[in-house]
Design a protein around this motif. Structure first.
Motif, PDB file in Angstrom:
ATOM      1  N   THR A 153       0.822  -1.207   0.000  1.00 28.46           N
ATOM      2  CA  THR A 153       0.000   0.000   0.000  1.00 28.46           C
ATOM      3  C   THR A 153       0.859   1.262   0.000  1.00 28.46           C
ATOM      4  O   THR A 153       0.557   2.235  -0.687  1.00 28.46           O
ATOM      5  N   ASP A 154       1.945   1.262   0.756  1.00 30.51           N
ATOM      6  CA  ASP A 154       2.808   2.436   0.789  1.00 30.51           C
ATOM      7  C   ASP A 154       3.392   2.726  -0.588  1.00 30.51           C
ATOM      8  O   ASP A 154       3.504   3.881  -0.998  1.00 30.51           O
ATOM      9  N   GLU A 158       2.530   6.045  -2.896  1.00 31.18           N
ATOM     10  CA  GLU A 158       3.590   6.925  -3.375  1.00 31.18           C
ATOM     11  C   GLU A 158       3.559   7.042  -4.895  1.00 31.18           C
ATOM     12  O   GLU A 158       3.751   8.136  -5.450  1.00 31.18           O
TER      13      GLU A 158
END
Length: 321
Positions: A153-154, A158
């Protein structure tokens, strides 16, 4: 202590003693061996260089077993072996795949595992690598069925912040090939079934009337069997499929039915033939990947007993400047 002979490409478990006497165990594929150092490549991170003098024990180990209950990353890595493109490169645990622009699977970075550098630097390294090959930078990111709550998810957030466009939301399906039920009952099409170890001209041409198929070098970069269904009366090609062979898994792709002959049970006949062939080869499990918007294919696979394992989508980089 004397060490046993080693072989490049073999997966090893190696026990190392650091200078301070601390022991650690490493598991990875041996990709380089010099007189004083070995380089192991784990599945989920970058290479580990080991001082041979620090090795206190080692043994060859089989490839990591992947099963339908395994993680999304594990299944995606396995699927990548069945559609590897014509070249690959590692960035930490991420896998960069290159295939001359034919299909996103063969021309995207598989986001899985840990990085060997900050995330922003990794994204720029991905951009540079694909642009150097004349390809649009593309990332494949997986999520559990319940939602995008895994560590990727990160990365996805981004990439979205940087303007990478979300395209082709898809689902990976898996099955225990030994326990699949019969597909939806219906009249069996009058077809002949043939299998080859390479795509024939007739197999490749079947896609041309509908869409351009993948290049031959992308198709044949992994061990696979190629199904062609032809009319029993006229011998005309009517449907096709590809069955990649990865350990004890069969990867189904390129299921194509002649456009004028759709909705006549030919897709079902092709999937039946694929399952029969996979069982004949001794394969235990199967995977396939389908775009969520392809409702006909989703319905076909669900009717055949295949179950969703995880979701994924691609992020495509915007043009620079």
């Amino acid at each position: 202590m004397p060490l046993p002979p080693i072989r490049l490409g073999q997966r090893y478990s190696v026990r190392v003693v650091d200078e301070d006497g601390e022991r650690r165990d490493l598991v990875g594929t041996l990709v380089a061996a010099e007189a004083s150092t070995w380089t192991l490549l784990p599945e989920d991170r970058g290479p580990e260089v080991v001082e041979v003098a620090a090795v206190r024990g080692m043994r060859a180990v089989p490839p990591r077993v992947v099963r339908p209950a395994s993680s999304a990353d594990a299944v995606q890595r396995l699927a990548a072996r069945g559609w590897p493109g014509s070249a690959q490169r590692r960035l930490g645990g991420w896998l960069l795949r290159f295939g001359g622009g034919d299909t996103k699977r063969a021309n995207s970075v598989l986001v899985a595992g840990t990085l060997d550098r900050p995330l922003g630097d990794a994204i720029e390294a991905v951009r540079d690598a694909y642009e150097a090959e004349g390809l649009r930078p593309t990332a494949q990111i997986s999520f559990p069925l319940t939602g995008p709550t895994d560590p990727a998810t990160d990365v996805d957030a981004e990439l979205a912040r940087r303007g990478w466009e979300l395209v082709e939301p898809s689902v990976t399906y898996v099955a225990d090939l030994r326990r699949l039920p019969a597909l939806t009952p219906g009249p069996a099409p009058e077809v002949r079934t043939s299998w080859r170890d390479a795509p024939s001209p007739e197999w490749s041409a079947l896609a041309d009337a509908d869409r351009r198929g993948p290049a031959k070098d992308v198709l044949t970069a992994a061990s696979a069997r190629y199904l062609l269904l032809t009319g029993a009366d006229d011998g005309r090609p009517v449907a096709r499929a590809r069955l990649a062979i990865v350990d004890d898994w069969g990867g189904v792709s390129d299921v194509v039915v002649a456009p004028a002959l759709r909705r006549r049970g030919l897709g079902r006949a092709a999937m039946d033939a694929v399952v029969v062939e996979a069982r004949r080869l001794g394969l235990r499990f199967g995977y396939l990947q389908v775009v969520q918007a392809n409702r006909a294919a989703v319905g076909l696979y669900a009717a055949g007993g295949w179950r969703p394992h995880h979701r994924y989508h691609y992020r495509v980089a915007p043009a620079r400047g």
